[in-house]
Scaffold this active site. Structure first.
Site, short mmCIF file in Angstrom:
data_model
loop_
_atom_site.label_atom_id
_atom_site.label_comp_id
_atom_site.label_asym_id
_atom_site.label_seq_id
_atom_site.Cartn_x
_atom_site.Cartn_y
_atom_site.Cartn_z
CE1 TYR A 1 92.41 0.56 35.42
CE2 TYR A 1 90.64 1.86 34.46
CZ TYR A 1 91.20 1.22 35.55
OH TYR A 1 90.57 1.25 36.77
NE ARG B 1 96.30 -2.87 44.38
CZ ARG B 1 95.88 -3.18 43.15
NH1 ARG B 1 95.34 -2.25 42.36
NH2 ARG B 1 95.98 -4.41 42.69
NE ARG C 1 88.01 -2.59 43.54
CZ ARG C 1 89.21 -2.69 42.99
NH1 ARG C 1 90.04 -3.68 43.36
NH2 ARG C 1 89.62 -1.82 42.09
CB THR D 1 90.65 -7.14 40.96
OG1 THR D 1 91.99 -6.74 41.20
CG2 THR D 1 90.15 -6.54 39.65
CG PHE E 1 88.69 -6.93 31.16
CD1 PHE E 1 89.19 -5.73 31.63
CD2 PHE E 1 89.39 -8.10 31.43
CE1 PHE E 1 90.37 -5.68 32.36
CE2 PHE E 1 90.58 -8.07 32.17
CZ PHE E 1 91.06 -6.84 32.63
CD GLU F 1 97.71 4.64 38.38
OE1 GLU F 1 97.71 3.51 37.85
OE2 GLU F 1 97.30 4.84 39.54
P1 GTP Z 1 92.15 -0.88 39.43
O1 GTP Z 1 92.43 -0.35 40.79
O2 GTP Z 1 90.88 -0.33 38.81
O3 GTP Z 1 93.36 -0.76 38.52
O4 GTP Z 1 91.83 -2.44 39.66
P2 GTP Z 1 92.86 -3.58 40.05
O5 GTP Z 1 94.26 -3.05 40.10
O6 GTP Z 1 92.32 -4.25 41.26
O7 GTP Z 1 92.71 -4.58 38.81
P3 GTP Z 1 93.36 -4.45 37.35
O8 GTP Z 1 94.29 -3.29 37.26
O9 GTP Z 1 93.86 -5.80 36.98
O10 GTP Z 1 92.07 -4.16 36.46
C1 GTP Z 1 91.61 -2.84 36.26
C2 GTP Z 1 90.10 -2.86 36.25
O11 GTP Z 1 89.66 -3.59 35.12
C3 GTP Z 1 89.43 -3.55 37.43
O12 GTP Z 1 89.30 -2.75 38.57
C4 GTP Z 1 88.09 -3.91 36.86
O13 GTP Z 1 87.21 -2.77 36.88
C5 GTP Z 1 88.44 -4.23 35.44
N1 GTP Z 1 88.65 -5.68 35.28
C6 GTP Z 1 89.70 -6.41 35.69
N2 GTP Z 1 89.54 -7.72 35.38
C7 GTP Z 1 88.33 -7.78 34.77
C8 GTP Z 1 87.57 -8.86 34.21
O14 GTP Z 1 87.97 -10.01 34.22
N3 GTP Z 1 86.35 -8.53 33.66
C9 GTP Z 1 85.89 -7.25 33.64
N4 GTP Z 1 84.69 -7.00 33.09
N5 GTP Z 1 86.57 -6.22 34.16
C10 GTP Z 1 87.76 -6.49 34.71
MG MG Z 2 95.06 -1.89 38.57
#
Ligand code: GTP
Ligand code: MG
Length: 148
Positions: free
Chosen positions: A49, A85, A102, A91, A57, A126
């Site tokens: 990440y 996705r 989700r 998300t 966060f 990845e």
């Molecule tokens: P991933 O598939 O896990 O990468 O999720 P994503 O691509 O839909 O979202 P992103 O890459 O922006 O964020 C990665 C992960 O961080 C998310 O899946 C959440 O678990 C966490 N996350 C993202 N935004 C927030 C937030 O505002 N608060 C919290 N607590 N966790 C967050």
């Molecule tokens: Mg992501």
């Protein structure tokens, strides 16, 4: 063919959602090309990440990912990154449509059950990070029944 890195997060494993999640990708017609259950170290989660390291966060996200075993997978198929996705959903589960993983199976953004690569380039990075040993080559006999 296009590949995506999909990971069932520790909450998905603890809640017994592994079969349900794999089933959704299988039934769609995607091919499972790599899979393993493992618990990752903090430094590894931080690498996965890395793009989010400045977010408030981030420490909580890393704690979450290292909190138990995850299921790391490579799925293959036409448009699997974008379609994967869509299967996963937005998300924040508050915004994820019903019918998505989700949307159906999660409530909070910090416990959203599954990760999916957000681009072909992220998928490539990845898969290299999570499967440095490579993945098995196999071809599904269903192929002509899924693709014209
Ligand atoms: P991933 O598939 O896990 O990468 O999720 P994503 O691509 O839909 O979202 P992103 O890459 O922006 O964020 C990665 C992960 O961080 C998310 O899946 C959440 O678990 C966490 N996350 C993202 N935004 C927030 C937030 O505002 N608060 C919290 N607590 N966790 C967050
Ligand atoms: Mg992501």
């Amino acid at each position: 063919m296009e590949q995506s890195f999909i990971m069932i997060k520790p909450d998905g494993v603890q809640r017994g959602l592994v079969g349900e999640i794999i089933s959704r990708f299988e039934k769609k017609g995607f091919y499972l090309k790599g899979m393993k259950l493992l618990t990752v170290e903090k430094s590894f989660a931080e690498k996965h990440y890395a793009d989010l390291s400045a977010k408030p966060f981030f420490p909580g996200l890393v704690e979450y990912i290292v909190s138990g075993p995850v299921v790391a997978m490579v799925w293959e198929g036409k448009n699997v990154v974008v379609t994967g996705r869509k299967i996963i959903g937005a998300t924040n589960p508050s915004d994820s449509a019903p019918g998505t993983i989700r949307g159906d199976l999660a409530i909070e953004v910090g416990r959203n059950v599954i990760h999916g690569s957000d681009s072909i380039e992220s998928a490539r990075k990845e898969i290299a990070l999570w499967f440095p040993e490579g993945i098995a080559a196999w071809h599904s006999s269903q192929h002509p029944w899924i693709y014209e």
